[in-house]
Structures are given as structure tokens and as C-alpha cells.
Enzyme design. Sequence first.
Site, PDB file in Angstrom:
ATOM      1  N   ARG A 225     -36.008 -71.172  -4.881  1.00  0.00           N
ATOM      2  CA  ARG A 225     -37.100 -72.036  -4.404  1.00  0.00           C
ATOM      3  C   ARG A 225     -38.231 -71.253  -3.736  1.00  0.00           C
ATOM      4  NH1 ARG A 225     -32.798 -75.222  -2.963  1.00  0.00           N
ATOM      5  NH2 ARG A 225     -32.488 -76.955  -4.397  1.00  0.00           N
TER       6      ARG A 225
ATOM      7  N   GLU B 294     -58.299 -75.845  -6.176  1.00  0.00           N
ATOM      8  CA  GLU B 294     -59.318 -76.134  -7.175  1.00  0.00           C
ATOM      9  C   GLU B 294     -59.656 -77.614  -7.285  1.00  0.00           C
ATOM     10  OE1 GLU B 294     -59.078 -73.669 -10.668  1.00  0.00           O
ATOM     11  OE2 GLU B 294     -60.391 -74.994 -11.796  1.00  0.00           O
TER      12      GLU B 294
ATOM     13  N   HIS C 183     -60.190 -61.604 -23.270  1.00  0.00           N
ATOM     14  CA  HIS C 183     -60.673 -62.671 -22.393  1.00  0.00           C
ATOM     15  C   HIS C 183     -62.024 -62.322 -21.770  1.00  0.00           C
ATOM     16  CE1 HIS C 183     -60.599 -65.855 -19.403  1.00  0.00           C
ATOM     17  NE2 HIS C 183     -60.765 -64.947 -18.466  1.00  0.00           N
TER      18      HIS C 183
ATOM     19  N   HIS D 222     -66.476 -69.698 -18.766  1.00  0.00           N
ATOM     20  CA  HIS D 222     -65.133 -69.835 -19.318  1.00  0.00           C
ATOM     21  C   HIS D 222     -64.997 -70.977 -20.324  1.00  0.00           C
ATOM     22  CE1 HIS D 222     -64.139 -66.806 -16.417  1.00  0.00           C
ATOM     23  NE2 HIS D 222     -62.857 -66.816 -16.757  1.00  0.00           N
TER      24      HIS D 222
ATOM     25  N   HIS E 142     -63.538 -69.746 -23.597  1.00  0.00           N
ATOM     26  CA  HIS E 142     -62.216 -70.171 -24.085  1.00  0.00           C
ATOM     27  C   HIS E 142     -62.281 -70.657 -25.522  1.00  0.00           C
ATOM     28  CE1 HIS E 142     -60.331 -70.830 -19.840  1.00  0.00           C
ATOM     29  NE2 HIS E 142     -60.178 -69.604 -20.284  1.00  0.00           N
TER      30      HIS E 142
ATOM     31  N   GLU F 178     -65.658 -60.011 -15.388  1.00  0.00           N
ATOM     32  CA  GLU F 178     -65.318 -60.867 -14.242  1.00  0.00           C
ATOM     33  C   GLU F 178     -65.980 -60.338 -12.963  1.00  0.00           C
ATOM     34  OE1 GLU F 178     -63.679 -63.690 -14.714  1.00  0.00           O
ATOM     35  OE2 GLU F 178     -62.324 -63.421 -16.417  1.00  0.00           O
TER      36      GLU F 178
ATOM     37  N   ARG G 203     -63.915 -74.126  -6.245  1.00  0.00           N
ATOM     38  CA  ARG G 203     -63.205 -73.092  -7.008  1.00  0.00           C
ATOM     39  C   ARG G 203     -63.576 -73.154  -8.492  1.00  0.00           C
ATOM     40  NH1 ARG G 203     -57.005 -70.843  -6.000  1.00  0.00           N
ATOM     41  NH2 ARG G 203     -57.007 -69.416  -7.736  1.00  0.00           N
TER      42      ARG G 203
ATOM     43  N   LYS H 213     -63.951 -63.921  -4.357  1.00  0.00           N
ATOM     44  CA  LYS H 213     -62.915 -64.862  -4.807  1.00  0.00           C
ATOM     45  C   LYS H 213     -62.122 -65.385  -3.619  1.00  0.00           C
ATOM     46  CE  LYS H 213     -59.387 -66.041  -8.106  1.00  0.00           C
ATOM     47  NZ  LYS H 213     -58.606 -65.734  -9.300  1.00  0.00           N
TER      48      LYS H 213
ATOM     49  N   ASN I 281     -65.112 -70.623 -12.950  1.00  0.00           N
ATOM     50  CA  ASN I 281     -65.011 -70.819 -14.401  1.00  0.00           C
ATOM     51  C   ASN I 281     -66.332 -70.585 -15.121  1.00  0.00           C
ATOM     52  OD1 ASN I 281     -62.290 -71.478 -14.274  1.00  0.00           O
ATOM     53  ND2 ASN I 281     -62.730 -73.620 -13.841  1.00  0.00           N
TER      54      ASN I 281
ATOM     55  N   LYS J 299     -52.560 -68.200  -8.068  1.00  0.00           N
ATOM     56  CA  LYS J 299     -52.151 -68.935  -9.271  1.00  0.00           C
ATOM     57  C   LYS J 299     -51.158 -68.077 -10.035  1.00  0.00           C
ATOM     58  CE  LYS J 299     -56.205 -71.752 -10.383  1.00  0.00           C
ATOM     59  NZ  LYS J 299     -57.249 -71.967 -11.405  1.00  0.00           N
TER      60      LYS J 299
HETATM   61  N1  LIG Z   1     -53.590 -65.945 -11.941  1.00  0.00           N
HETATM   62  C1  LIG Z   1     -54.885 -65.957 -12.126  1.00  0.00           C
HETATM   63  O1  LIG Z   1     -55.651 -66.443 -11.294  1.00  0.00           O
HETATM   64  C2  LIG Z   1     -55.446 -65.318 -13.359  1.00  0.00           C
HETATM   65  C3  LIG Z   1     -56.816 -65.081 -13.454  1.00  0.00           C
HETATM   66  C4  LIG Z   1     -57.290 -64.419 -14.581  1.00  0.00           C
HETATM   67  C5  LIG Z   1     -56.410 -64.038 -15.594  1.00  0.00           C
HETATM   68  N2  LIG Z   1     -55.088 -64.307 -15.461  1.00  0.00           N
HETATM   69  C6  LIG Z   1     -54.135 -63.895 -16.503  1.00  0.00           C
HETATM   70  O2  LIG Z   1     -54.151 -62.478 -16.574  1.00  0.00           O
HETATM   71  C7  LIG Z   1     -53.695 -62.092 -17.867  1.00  0.00           C
HETATM   72  C8  LIG Z   1     -54.572 -60.970 -18.363  1.00  0.00           C
HETATM   73  O3  LIG Z   1     -54.457 -59.880 -17.479  1.00  0.00           O
HETATM   74  P1  LIG Z   1     -54.776 -58.387 -17.946  1.00  0.00           P
HETATM   75  O4  LIG Z   1     -56.066 -58.365 -18.650  1.00  0.00           O
HETATM   76  O5  LIG Z   1     -54.546 -57.538 -16.763  1.00  0.00           O
HETATM   77  O6  LIG Z   1     -53.690 -58.176 -19.100  1.00  0.00           O
HETATM   78  P2  LIG Z   1     -52.307 -57.386 -19.184  1.00  0.00           P
HETATM   79  O7  LIG Z   1     -51.475 -57.573 -17.995  1.00  0.00           O
HETATM   80  O8  LIG Z   1     -51.716 -57.795 -20.480  1.00  0.00           O
HETATM   81  O9  LIG Z   1     -52.769 -55.876 -19.268  1.00  0.00           O
HETATM   82  C9  LIG Z   1     -53.524 -55.445 -20.385  1.00  0.00           C
HETATM   83  C10 LIG Z   1     -52.872 -54.228 -21.056  1.00  0.00           C
HETATM   84  O10 LIG Z   1     -53.097 -53.088 -20.258  1.00  0.00           O
HETATM   85  C11 LIG Z   1     -51.879 -52.412 -19.998  1.00  0.00           C
HETATM   86  N3  LIG Z   1     -52.051 -51.794 -18.675  1.00  0.00           N
HETATM   87  C12 LIG Z   1     -52.042 -52.423 -17.486  1.00  0.00           C
HETATM   88  N4  LIG Z   1     -52.371 -51.575 -16.510  1.00  0.00           N
HETATM   89  C13 LIG Z   1     -52.574 -50.382 -17.081  1.00  0.00           C
HETATM   90  C14 LIG Z   1     -52.944 -49.104 -16.589  1.00  0.00           C
HETATM   91  N5  LIG Z   1     -53.225 -48.901 -15.290  1.00  0.00           N
HETATM   92  N6  LIG Z   1     -53.067 -48.085 -17.478  1.00  0.00           N
HETATM   93  C15 LIG Z   1     -52.835 -48.283 -18.808  1.00  0.00           C
HETATM   94  N7  LIG Z   1     -52.499 -49.478 -19.323  1.00  0.00           N
HETATM   95  C16 LIG Z   1     -52.357 -50.509 -18.467  1.00  0.00           C
HETATM   96  C17 LIG Z   1     -50.813 -53.454 -20.098  1.00  0.00           C
HETATM   97  O11 LIG Z   1     -49.578 -52.872 -20.430  1.00  0.00           O
HETATM   98  C18 LIG Z   1     -51.358 -54.332 -21.221  1.00  0.00           C
HETATM   99  O12 LIG Z   1     -50.997 -53.813 -22.457  1.00  0.00           O
HETATM  100  C19 LIG Z   1     -53.749 -63.331 -18.730  1.00  0.00           C
HETATM  101  O13 LIG Z   1     -52.438 -63.780 -18.960  1.00  0.00           O
HETATM  102  C20 LIG Z   1     -54.499 -64.340 -17.885  1.00  0.00           C
HETATM  103  O14 LIG Z   1     -54.093 -65.663 -18.124  1.00  0.00           O
HETATM  104  C21 LIG Z   1     -54.587 -64.924 -14.376  1.00  0.00           C
HETATM  105 ZN   LIG Z   2     -61.488 -65.204 -16.520  1.00  0.00          ZN
END
Ligand SMILES: NC(=O)c1ccc[n+]([C@@H]2O[C@H](COP(=O)([O-])OP(=O)(O)OC[C@H]3O[C@@H](n4cnc5c(N)ncnc54)[C@H](O)[C@@H]3O)[C@@H](O)[C@H]2O)c1
Ligand SMILES: [Zn+2]
Length: 379
Positions: A131, A247, A276, A258, A262, A195, A251, A237, A255, A153
Site C-alpha cells: 500500500r 491537475e 514524444h 501536447h 499526441h 520540454e 497544471r 514544474k 500540456n 505522477k
Molecule cells: N510521470 C510524468 O509526469 C511523466 C511526464 C512525462 C513523461 N513521462 C513518461 O516518461 C516516459 C519517457 O521517458 P524517457 O524519454 O526518459 O524514456 P526512457 O525511460 O524510455 O529512456 C529513453 C531511452 O534512453 C535510455 N537511457 C536512459 N538514460 C540513459 C543514459 N543516461 N544514457 C544512455 N541511455 C539512457 C533508456 O534505456 C531508453 O532506451 C514515457 O513513458 C512517458 O509517458 C512521465
Molecule cells: Zn510531454
Amino acid sequence: MDTITADGSHARTVEVALAGRSYPIHIADGLLAEAGAAIAPKLRRPSVVIVSDETVAGLHLETLRASLDGHGIANRTIVVPPGEATKCFDWLERICADLLGHGIERSDVIVALGGGVIGDLAGFAAAVVLRGIDFVQIPTTLLAQVDSSVGGKTGINTAHGKNLVGAFHQPVLVLADTSLLGTLGEREIRAGYAEVAKYGLIDDPSFFDWLEDAWCAIFAGDPAARIRAVETSCRAKAAVVADDEREHGRRALLNLGHTFGHAFEAAAGFSQRLLHGEAVALGMAMAFRFSADLGLCPAADGERVAAHFHACGLPARVGDIGNDIPDTDGLLALMARDKKTAGGRLTFILARGIGEAFVARDVATDDLRAFLDRELAGR
Ligand SMILES: NC(=O)c1ccc[n+]([C@@H]2O[C@H](COP(=O)([O-])OP(=O)(O)OC[C@H]3O[C@@H](n4cnc5c(N)ncnc54)[C@H](O)[C@@H]3O)[C@@H](O)[C@H]2O)c1
Ligand SMILES: [Zn+2]
């Protein structure tokens, strides 16, 4: 807060102010090697479970483990495959089973070492196992450092869409080590940078001014420029999240770009064809042009946004992302899936100028349709 470290580089701290659940984001070059010292005060017993992906673990896990070992913090690691597909029920279940199988206790802490995929997945596991247990984020992509690690999130994707199952679960600590970005590919840096620029475009025109000069230094890995970009983004942020954690209102400004973005991401099947951040850059340029079309924003501001993204190698026109693009009806259908429509009117983030974004709740579908027709015709 600004402290100068032993090697003279800057270290910054941004506080995320949430009643009873406030936490710091520490930002510095080389922070991973100090993780043990930073995490130790957060622990009720000296034991953590690290969750990481294969790529990140291969590059950076040893530094983290050495630092934890050096502070007497017992640790073991769950390594999952890299990529968006891992953010699913199956891997959530496997992580929870692993944690429970190894007798995780309420007083243990999960450390998420990776990009947004790992932060969302490990954070969600931390939210639901027993939990809810504490977790620490160590974001390793630019996108994760400026966006996904801030705000609490967490979640996974389902067959019905992205991020549809999840929980708000704030970390107890975020360590953003900008030196980790040194192993990230240029395309990932660029996508994360979209971003960063977003925060300037929403409500910080002087930050956008600065980025127009500093983006080269940020891309080239200049530590001071990267720290400033990450700090300003996290502060922006954090302020929005502190104001509107769940949100209900402001918040939504985050977007910006976005809704359009999207639609293109979905059209590309959420694949490597269009990252993205690339989709969001195009979406933001479109949001500014749409605002200009509606007479809300000077056309010159839209041109300035597009020129900046083009300078950085990010898409700003539909034609920049290839030819395999849906028509206006196709894009509208994809946007409708993403949005709540009320009486044929849509909620959009529009702008009165650079740094003057606002939530527009009464955008007419006909105006949007005419705009998309022009965008697709002009490419
Ligand atoms: N929680 C939130 O508020 C929020 C906001 C925006 C995005 N997201 C989520 O984030 C995700 C995308 O995140 P991302 O772009 O970091 O993707 P990711 O975590 O998939 O990383 C991208 C790639 O880079 C590699 N990588 C990571 N760090 C590295 C490093 N230092 N050196 C070499 N390679 C590295 C990873 O292995 C992966 O292949 C999506 O799922 C999205 O929905 C969440
Ligand atoms: Zn985004």
C-alpha cells in the site's frame, strides 16, 4: 538554494512544496557518486531496492552501488528491459512479485535509476506494494530530469492507451545528475529539450530568450548550462504542481503542445519514428500558429518558436516529420480520443505570446479544422 561544490561547479536544490510530502530535487554534475550520502537520511533502515533498465544499469549502476555500499546501505537491483513496452501490467507484476518474494518491508525504499519509463514504473510499484513505500528518483534522461521525475505522477500503459493506470505518489527525494546525460544520444537530448523550451513558452519569456542563445551549450554538455536548464524547468514544474497537484486547473498548462503532439505520436504508433519530445515541439509550434490564426497572438511569436525549434533540429512544421501523416479528419479523430469535448468545443492550451500560455476552454472545432487544413496544405 545555490551551493558551490568542491570542484567549483554549481549545485542547485529545488523544493517541491506539498503539505506533508515536500521533497527536494538536488541538481548537480556528478551527484550519482554522492547518492549514498543523500539517500541515507531518508532511510528508516539501511536497505534499498534499485530498479533500472538494462541500458542504464550497464552504464551507471556501479557508480550508484559503490556510493550506497560506501554508506553501508544494503542494496539489490531489479533490471528490466529498456523501452516503453516495459511500462505495463506484466512488468509491474514481476517487480511487485520480486519485491514481495524478497521480503520487502514498509520501511524499505525503492530507488528508480533511469528515464521516464523507469520512474513511472518503479514509482507505481512503490505506490502500490504494501500500500505504498517511499521511493527516490534518479532520473537519467533530460526528459526525466525536467519533467517526469517532478510531480508524482506514476503509472503504466494498457491496451486502452498510455498512462491510463497509475497513482499520484511523490518521491521523497530526486537526484538529477546532469553528468549522466553524457551517455544519452543526441536525439534523446533534443527530445527532452522540447520540454525545457516548453517552460519558457508557458510563462517565462526571459528563460526562452536565454535558451535561444544557450541551447548549443546545453546540447554540447556544458554543465552550467545544463544545470540552469534543469533547475529552471524543475522550479517551473514544481510551482505548478504545488499549486495544483492533481491537475484540476493550472497544471493543464503543462500540456502546451501536447494535444497536437499526441495526435502525431499516436499516428506514428508511439514508436521511435517520432519521439514524444519531437511531437511536442511540433505541437507547440502549431499551438502558437493556431493562436496567431485566432488573432490571439502575434504571428511573429509563432515564427520565432518555429525558427528556434528548426535551429535545434526539432520539427516545427508538419512536413518536418515525413509524409505518412493522417488527413484533417484523421488528426481530429486522434485528438478527440485524447480530449474531452463539450458541445463541439475543445479545451486547448493557447498563447497570447511567448511566455503567455493559457487554458482556452471554448475552441470551436470548425476553427481547428480550418487550421489543420492549412497546416497540412502548407506542410
Ligand atoms: N510521470 C510524468 O509526469 C511523466 C511526464 C512525462 C513523461 N513521462 C513518461 O516518461 C516516459 C519517457 O521517458 P524517457 O524519454 O526518459 O524514456 P526512457 O525511460 O524510455 O529512456 C529513453 C531511452 O534512453 C535510455 N537511457 C536512459 N538514460 C540513459 C543514459 N543516461 N544514457 C544512455 N541511455 C539512457 C533508456 O534505456 C531508453 O532506451 C514515457 O513513458 C512517458 O509517458 C512521465
Ligand atoms: Zn510531454
